[in-house]
Enzyme design. Structure first.
Site, PDB file in Angstrom:
ATOM      1  N   GLN A 255       0.830  -1.207   0.000  1.00  0.00           N
ATOM      2  CA  GLN A 255       0.000   0.000   0.000  1.00  0.00           C
ATOM      3  C   GLN A 255       0.863   1.255   0.000  1.00  0.00           C
ATOM      4  O   GLN A 255       0.552   2.244  -0.657  1.00  0.00           O
ATOM      5  CB  GLN A 255      -0.911  -0.005   1.229  1.00  0.00           C
ATOM      6  CG  GLN A 255      -2.165   0.825   1.065  1.00  0.00           C
ATOM      7  CD  GLN A 255      -3.053   0.306  -0.053  1.00  0.00           C
ATOM      8  OE1 GLN A 255      -3.144  -0.886  -0.299  1.00  0.00           O
ATOM      9  NE2 GLN A 255      -3.697   1.202  -0.775  1.00  0.00           N
ATOM     10  N   HIS A 258       2.008   2.945  -3.290  1.00  0.00           N
ATOM     11  CA  HIS A 258       1.049   3.638  -4.151  1.00  0.00           C
ATOM     12  C   HIS A 258       1.454   5.088  -4.367  1.00  0.00           C
ATOM     13  O   HIS A 258       1.385   5.610  -5.479  1.00  0.00           O
ATOM     14  CB  HIS A 258      -0.356   3.594  -3.533  1.00  0.00           C
ATOM     15  CG  HIS A 258      -1.214   2.501  -4.077  1.00  0.00           C
ATOM     16  ND1 HIS A 258      -1.598   2.446  -5.394  1.00  0.00           N
ATOM     17  CD2 HIS A 258      -1.787   1.431  -3.494  1.00  0.00           C
ATOM     18  CE1 HIS A 258      -2.345   1.379  -5.597  1.00  0.00           C
ATOM     19  NE2 HIS A 258      -2.481   0.745  -4.456  1.00  0.00           N
ATOM     20  N   GLU A 322      -9.859   2.066   4.205  1.00  0.00           N
ATOM     21  CA  GLU A 322     -10.222   1.643   2.854  1.00  0.00           C
ATOM     22  C   GLU A 322     -10.042   0.130   2.731  1.00  0.00           C
ATOM     23  O   GLU A 322     -10.936  -0.588   2.283  1.00  0.00           O
ATOM     24  CB  GLU A 322      -9.336   2.370   1.845  1.00  0.00           C
ATOM     25  CG  GLU A 322      -9.560   1.937   0.400  1.00  0.00           C
ATOM     26  CD  GLU A 322      -8.499   2.467  -0.543  1.00  0.00           C
ATOM     27  OE1 GLU A 322      -8.722   2.399  -1.766  1.00  0.00           O
ATOM     28  OE2 GLU A 322      -7.439   2.941  -0.076  1.00  0.00           O
ATOM     29  N   HIS A 323      -8.857  -0.353   3.098  1.00  0.00           N
ATOM     30  CA  HIS A 323      -8.560  -1.786   3.102  1.00  0.00           C
ATOM     31  C   HIS A 323      -8.272  -2.209   4.538  1.00  0.00           C
ATOM     32  O   HIS A 323      -7.514  -1.546   5.239  1.00  0.00           O
ATOM     33  CB  HIS A 323      -7.317  -2.108   2.260  1.00  0.00           C
ATOM     34  CG  HIS A 323      -7.388  -1.618   0.849  1.00  0.00           C
ATOM     35  ND1 HIS A 323      -6.815  -0.423   0.438  1.00  0.00           N
ATOM     36  CD2 HIS A 323      -7.957  -2.162  -0.260  1.00  0.00           C
ATOM     37  CE1 HIS A 323      -7.022  -0.264  -0.854  1.00  0.00           C
ATOM     38  NE2 HIS A 323      -7.713  -1.302  -1.306  1.00  0.00           N
ATOM     39  N   ASP A 356      -7.045  -6.096  -5.202  1.00  0.00           N
ATOM     40  CA  ASP A 356      -6.675  -5.027  -6.128  1.00  0.00           C
ATOM     41  C   ASP A 356      -6.752  -5.483  -7.574  1.00  0.00           C
ATOM     42  O   ASP A 356      -6.988  -4.672  -8.472  1.00  0.00           O
ATOM     43  CB  ASP A 356      -5.245  -4.554  -5.843  1.00  0.00           C
ATOM     44  CG  ASP A 356      -5.201  -3.409  -4.846  1.00  0.00           C
ATOM     45  OD1 ASP A 356      -6.274  -2.902  -4.475  1.00  0.00           O
ATOM     46  OD2 ASP A 356      -4.091  -3.033  -4.438  1.00  0.00           O
ATOM     47  N   HIS A 415     -53.352  17.995  -2.236  1.00  0.00           N
ATOM     48  CA  HIS A 415     -52.996  16.579  -2.140  1.00  0.00           C
ATOM     49  C   HIS A 415     -54.234  15.767  -1.768  1.00  0.00           C
ATOM     50  O   HIS A 415     -54.512  14.709  -2.350  1.00  0.00           O
ATOM     51  CB  HIS A 415     -51.923  16.377  -1.069  1.00  0.00           C
ATOM     52  CG  HIS A 415     -50.536  16.718  -1.516  1.00  0.00           C
ATOM     53  ND1 HIS A 415     -50.148  17.985  -1.833  1.00  0.00           N
ATOM     54  CD2 HIS A 415     -49.434  15.925  -1.716  1.00  0.00           C
ATOM     55  CE1 HIS A 415     -48.865  17.986  -2.191  1.00  0.00           C
ATOM     56  NE2 HIS A 415     -48.415  16.758  -2.129  1.00  0.00           N
TER      57      HIS A 415
END
Length: 430
Positions: A255, A258, A322-323, A356, A415
């Protein structure tokens, strides 16, 4: 990575803070880009390609000849891998289809719901230091399965004015007919306003840098939907004595590589596990081609030693990663208690990189804490749910008085009258 041992809860928010993104400052740069694309269309896209990608683009749309050329450049082993990933991703997303719902809620009153594809979608695929052809699968497969009428892909060109061959090969494999040589905020602007080559879309998908993220946020203000708010990528690994430190270190580094603004968090049940893991991180880091990038990401990262599992789980849910990788003895029980995470990976033999690329789940996930209230991309992201209702004369006689009372109580007489006038007609009183 700094190590914190059983830190008090009131310090968690500070210690778990993501790298700051000054969105307002970035928007000041992005807004003029958006406006220029709105006014000048393709001409602006060419100008920005020259300014940011340092290449002159004569034709923004990728030709069939370029796609055929790209196919020849992709190695056979990569083609087979992409095809395997395509198969798994298709299976998992195909299974997410839901049948139309129809039910009579009371005599004469039928309610229905069905899924309808978002008609026009734009897929943004980063192509800089890491051309993400895998994201073509993650976005293109559900878009095609959903039945989106128009699917357009934008990706930045390289110094030769071409898009990475694997991106073009994958786009062709999935069946995306329109691929545009445009990257960054200008690509998002093209999706938002439309140009001579890029149609205006209803929804924009895909990850990107802080400028792409800011442009997507601005697109919302112009009536274009986006997949989710997103920031730099992140992972949290929860490890106990059953974890294999070399595996945990590899996941953290996968990670960290990245980008320099990525964040990794390690939560361990003991200092012993933390020390072993960080020793492995140091050893593996020296062998990475993207060592400098990973090191800067690690500088933004932290390791927690949480001897109490309840507190460890509370910290994980506070962070909303996220993960999330669970390398613990009772991973299924722990997973059942996780309420805030984009995607969860269970056990020592489930690396985050499998998700991924090829396991079948989607890797386009909420970051920056948005996992508290957002899901990752799925088939549902590409459809809308439309409800219908049909009421017979008998049904209106059954339901009508309820609506009349409720509408009258809200002082909405028109209505109420819309029901009353029909009931009177049925009863021959009009």
């Amino acid at each position: 990575m700094k190590v914190l041992v059983n830190p008090p809860k009131n310090s968690w928010k500070k210690e778990l803070a993501r790298p700051a993104i000054k969105l307002k400052d970035i928007e000041k740069i992005v807004k003029p880009i958006m406006q220029k694309v709105k006014r000048q269309g393709d001409k602006a896209l060419r100008k920005f390609a020259l300014e940011y990608d340092h290449v002159e683009i004569d034709r923004l749309l990728v030709t069939k000849e370029e796609i055929e050329e790209a196919k020849e450049l992709v190695p056979m082993d990569l083609k087979k891998s992409i095809q395997q990933a395509l198969e798994n991703i298709t299976k998992f997303h195909e299974a997410q289809k839901t049948p139309d719902l129809e039910m009579e809620v009371m005599e004469g009153v039928t309610c229905m719901r069905r899924s309808v594809a978002v008609q026009k979608v734009g897929l943004y695929i980063p192509g800089g230091t890491a051309p993400l052809f895998s994201t073509v699968l993650m976005l293109g497969v559900p878009a095609k399965l959903a039945g989106c009428e128009e699917v357009v892909l934008c990706s930045p060109p390289n110094a030769e004015g071409k898009i990475h061959p694997a991106i073009l090969y994958t786009a062709d494999l999935v069946g995306i007919p329109t691929v545009v040589k445009a990257g960054g905020a200008q690509a998002i602007a093209a999706f938002t306003y439309g140009t001579q080559s890029v149609p205006k879309v209803d929804k924009i998908f895909g990850p990107g840098n802080q400028y792409v993220t800011a442009a997507k946020q601005l697109a919302i203000k112009k009536g274009v939907a986006i997949d989710m708010p997103a920031g730099p990528s992140e992972v949290l690994v929860y490890a106990d004595e059953t974890a294999i430190p070399a595996f945990v270190a590899a996941d953290l580094l996968s990670q960290a590589e990245h980008g320099i603004d990525s964040q990794v968090v390690l939560v361990c049940s003991s200092e012993k596990i933390a020390k072993k893991t960080l020793k492995e991180v140091d050893a593996q880091l020296t062998k990475l081609p993207r060592q400098k990038i990973a090191q800067k990401a690690l500088d933004n990262s932290v390791a927690f030693v949480m001897s109490n599992q309840d507190k460890a789980i509370a910290l994980i849910n506070e962070y909303a990663p996220e993960h999330l990788i669970l390398s613990v003895a009772d991973e299924d029980e722990v997973a059942a208690r996780i309420v805030n995470a984009g995607s969860v990976f269970l056990g020592n033999y489930t690396p985050e990189s499998a998700g991924d690329y090829a396991s079948g789940t989607n890797h386009t996930l909420p970051t920056n804490g948005y996992a508290r209230n957002h899901s990752g991309v799925s088939l549902d992201s590409f459809v809308k749910k439309i409800t219908y209702q049909k009421i017979t004369e008998k049904g209106l006689l059954n339901l009508g008085p309820t609506v009349e009372v409720m509408a009258g109580s809200e002082s909405l007489e028109a209505h109420k009258n819309a029901v009353t006038i029909r009931i009177n007609h049925i009863n021959g009183k009009d």
